[in-house]
Write a protein that holds these residues in place. Structure first.
Motif, short mmCIF file in Angstrom:
data_model
loop_
_atom_site.label_atom_id
_atom_site.label_comp_id
_atom_site.label_asym_id
_atom_site.label_seq_id
_atom_site.Cartn_x
_atom_site.Cartn_y
_atom_site.Cartn_z
N LEU A 49 2.15 9.31 -5.83
CA LEU A 49 2.53 10.66 -5.40
C LEU A 49 3.71 11.18 -6.21
O LEU A 49 3.73 12.35 -6.63
CB LEU A 49 2.86 10.65 -3.91
CG LEU A 49 3.24 12.00 -3.29
CD1 LEU A 49 2.06 12.97 -3.36
CD2 LEU A 49 3.70 11.82 -1.87
N ALA A 50 4.69 10.33 -6.45
CA ALA A 50 5.86 10.73 -7.25
C ALA A 50 5.43 11.08 -8.67
O ALA A 50 5.88 12.09 -9.24
CB ALA A 50 6.89 9.61 -7.26
N ALA A 51 4.55 10.28 -9.25
CA ALA A 51 4.08 10.56 -10.61
C ALA A 51 3.29 11.86 -10.65
O ALA A 51 3.44 12.66 -11.59
CB ALA A 51 3.22 9.40 -11.11
N GLN A 52 2.44 12.10 -9.66
CA GLN A 52 1.65 13.33 -9.60
C GLN A 52 2.57 14.54 -9.44
O GLN A 52 2.36 15.57 -10.08
CB GLN A 52 0.68 13.26 -8.42
CG GLN A 52 -0.22 14.45 -8.31
CD GLN A 52 -1.65 14.10 -8.60
OE1 GLN A 52 -2.03 12.96 -8.38
NE2 GLN A 52 -2.41 15.05 -9.09
N THR A 53 3.59 14.40 -8.60
CA THR A 53 4.53 15.50 -8.37
C THR A 53 5.30 15.84 -9.64
O THR A 53 5.61 17.00 -9.90
CB THR A 53 5.52 15.12 -7.24
OG1 THR A 53 4.78 14.79 -6.07
CG2 THR A 53 6.46 16.26 -6.92
N LEU B 93 0.83 -1.20 0.00
CA LEU B 93 0.00 0.00 0.00
C LEU B 93 0.87 1.26 0.00
O LEU B 93 0.60 2.22 -0.74
CB LEU B 93 -0.93 -0.01 1.21
CG LEU B 93 -1.89 1.16 1.34
CD1 LEU B 93 -2.84 1.20 0.16
CD2 LEU B 93 -2.67 1.05 2.64
N LEU B 94 1.93 1.27 0.81
CA LEU B 94 2.84 2.41 0.83
C LEU B 94 3.52 2.61 -0.53
O LEU B 94 3.67 3.75 -1.01
CB LEU B 94 3.89 2.24 1.92
CG LEU B 94 3.43 2.50 3.34
CD1 LEU B 94 4.54 2.15 4.33
CD2 LEU B 94 3.00 3.94 3.51
N MET B 95 3.93 1.51 -1.15
CA MET B 95 4.57 1.60 -2.47
C MET B 95 3.60 2.15 -3.51
O MET B 95 3.99 2.95 -4.37
CB MET B 95 5.11 0.24 -2.89
CG MET B 95 6.23 -0.29 -2.01
SD MET B 95 7.77 0.58 -2.18
CE MET B 95 8.33 -0.04 -3.73
N LEU B 96 2.34 1.75 -3.45
CA LEU B 96 1.32 2.27 -4.36
C LEU B 96 1.20 3.78 -4.20
O LEU B 96 1.22 4.54 -5.16
CB LEU B 96 -0.03 1.60 -4.09
CG LEU B 96 -1.22 2.07 -4.93
CD1 LEU B 96 -2.13 0.91 -5.24
CD2 LEU B 96 -2.01 3.17 -4.26
#
Length: 185
Positions: free
Chosen positions: A97-101, A89-92
């Motif tokens: 979040l990284a992709a959105q950023t 879940l954390l990896m998801l």
């Protein structure tokens, strides 16, 4: 001594060195005061109690039908739970979040999040040792439980026989004996 989570089980099959046991999966809703108005309790009622079948190492020589107690170390259970549920879940979330950023389109953010979930599952499998190390997370057979039956207390045990059919002692003291009911062990 390490804390152990214990569960009653019934032996359903025996192999050399191992036993297959079944435990009843129960919902915790029966202990909750709000279960009458809760949607979770309705789902639990519809699904009912189901049995989980587990393979455990047999170091005490159990037989089919025996009631036993199985257990797993609290630390091993906690570690396996965290790795199986929290890490993916954390990896998801981190991947999304990284992709959105980075300004990636929404459809791609979802896809990258799913890739993060798959990566998290793979990492969890690697950290737990994969299929070759599952033995460390397998419950252990702790002890045999006494047979279930009708408990009889008598002041004259000379008139009674126990479940194995042997004569009781003749000393005239009250003793407990268990008799089998039906096909129960």
């Amino acid at each position: 001594m390490a804390a152990v989570i214990e569960q009653d089980a019934r032996v359903v099959s025996v192999e050399i060195g191992f036993a297959w046991v079944e435990t009843a999966r129960r919902s915790s809703c029966s202990g909750c005061s709000g279960s009458s108005g809760c949607g979770t309790s309705v789902v639990a009622e519809l699904l009912g109690e189901r049995a989980s079948r587990l393979k455990v190492s047999d170091g005490i020589g159990v037989e089919v039908g025996d009631r036993v107690v199985i257990g797993i170390a609290d630390a091993a259970f906690t570690r396996a739970s965290l790795l199986a549920y929290l890490l993916p879940l954390l990896m998801l979330m981190l991947a999304a979040l990284a992709a959105q950023t980075l300004g990636v389109e929404d459809e791609s953010v979802a896809l990258i999040g799913i890739l993060g979930l798959v990566l998290g599952l793979a990492v969890a499998g690697h950290l737990t040792g994969g299929a070759s190390a599952r033995e460390r997370y397998r419950p252990a057979l702790l002890r045999r439980l006494p047979p279930q039956g009708i408990r009889v207390l008598s002041a004259n045990p000379a008139q009674l026989t126990n479940s194995a059919g042997r004569e009781a002692d003749e000393e005239g003291r009250g003793h407990e004996f268990f008799w089998k009911r039906g096909n129960e062990p």
